[in-house]
Design a protein around this motif. Structure first.
Motif, PDB file in Angstrom:
ATOM      1  N   ASP A  74       0.843  -1.207   0.000  1.00 28.99           N
ATOM      2  CA  ASP A  74       0.000   0.000   0.000  1.00 28.99           C
ATOM      3  C   ASP A  74       0.879   1.259   0.000  1.00 28.99           C
ATOM      4  N   ALA A  75       1.912   1.262   0.831  1.00 26.64           N
ATOM      5  CA  ALA A  75       2.818   2.417   0.917  1.00 26.64           C
ATOM      6  C   ALA A  75       3.566   2.619  -0.403  1.00 26.64           C
ATOM      7  N   GLU A  77       2.462   1.735  -3.368  1.00 25.24           N
ATOM      8  CA  GLU A  77       1.471   2.238  -4.327  1.00 25.24           C
ATOM      9  C   GLU A  77       1.201   3.724  -4.102  1.00 25.24           C
ATOM     10  N   GLU A  78       1.015   4.106  -2.847  1.00 29.13           N
ATOM     11  CA  GLU A  78       0.745   5.519  -2.525  1.00 29.13           C
ATOM     12  C   GLU A  78       1.881   6.423  -2.977  1.00 29.13           C
ATOM     13  N   ALA A  79       3.105   5.899  -2.909  1.00 27.43           N
ATOM     14  CA  ALA A  79       4.277   6.682  -3.323  1.00 27.43           C
ATOM     15  C   ALA A  79       4.503   6.627  -4.836  1.00 27.43           C
ATOM     16  N   GLY A  80       3.693   5.832  -5.538  1.00 27.90           N
ATOM     17  CA  GLY A  80       3.840   5.718  -6.984  1.00 27.90           C
ATOM     18  C   GLY A  80       5.023   4.865  -7.408  1.00 27.90           C
ATOM     19  N   GLU A  83       2.713  -1.112  -8.263  1.00 32.65           N
ATOM     20  CA  GLU A  83       1.262  -1.289  -8.367  1.00 32.65           C
ATOM     21  C   GLU A  83       0.928  -2.759  -8.482  1.00 32.65           C
TER      22      GLU A  83
END
Length: 162
Positions: A74-75, A77-80, A83
């Protein structure tokens, strides 16, 4: 009455390994935090770049439980940086794909990890460094290759009074 402390007959290998490992982990965490990563995030990025891997496979490689792995991905993904995507081999399975930005960050984080390791090893004379690495590789390749099964608790369940 005087107590008799048992005499240690061997160096305290557990303390030496635990202490050095703990301090190395804290140094690694601090260094990676400077670029916004945790050691777990670095681990996932590196291993996801090697080949197509599922979240479960990456969790096993990184010795993470399911919840920790979900939080880590999740972290990312949030940071780009990564995925979740369907696997190219099995459309039912989902893999962790590293983004182009994630690949750049992984290169930077690997340089940081290598630098932390180099600084630790560089604090030793060359012959001691080589001896330490050789000895540790022998241990993890043989006697300390596999963890012992967790012992059952020695506690007994309380008996109900009748």
């Amino acid at each position: 009455m005087t107590s008799m402390t048992p005499t240690r007959t061997e160096p305290d290998l557990s303390f030496l390994l635990d202490h050095s490992s703990h301090v190395l982990r804290t140094q690694m965490s601090a260094a990676l935090a400077e670029i916004g990563l945790t050691a777990r995030m670095h681990c996932v990025l590196i291993h996801a770049l090697e080949e197509e891997r599922t979240q479960a496979q990456l969790a096993e490689i990184g010795d993470m439980d399911k919840t920790t792995m979900v939080v880590t991905v999740d972290a990312l993904e949030e940071a780009g940086l990564a995925e979740r995507r369907p696997s190219s081999q099995d459309r039912r399975a989902r893999i962790i794909a590293v983004t182009a930005r994630g690949a750049q960050v992984a290169e930077e984080s690997q340089r940081i990890v290598d630098d932390v390791h180099q600084r630790a090893l560089g604090s030793l004379p060359t012959d001691a460094r080589e001896a330490l690495l050789n000895a540790l590789n022998l241990l993890v390749g043989d006697y300390l290759a596999t963890a012992a099964a967790a012992p059952r608790s020695a506690r007994r369940a309380r008996q109900r009074e009748k």
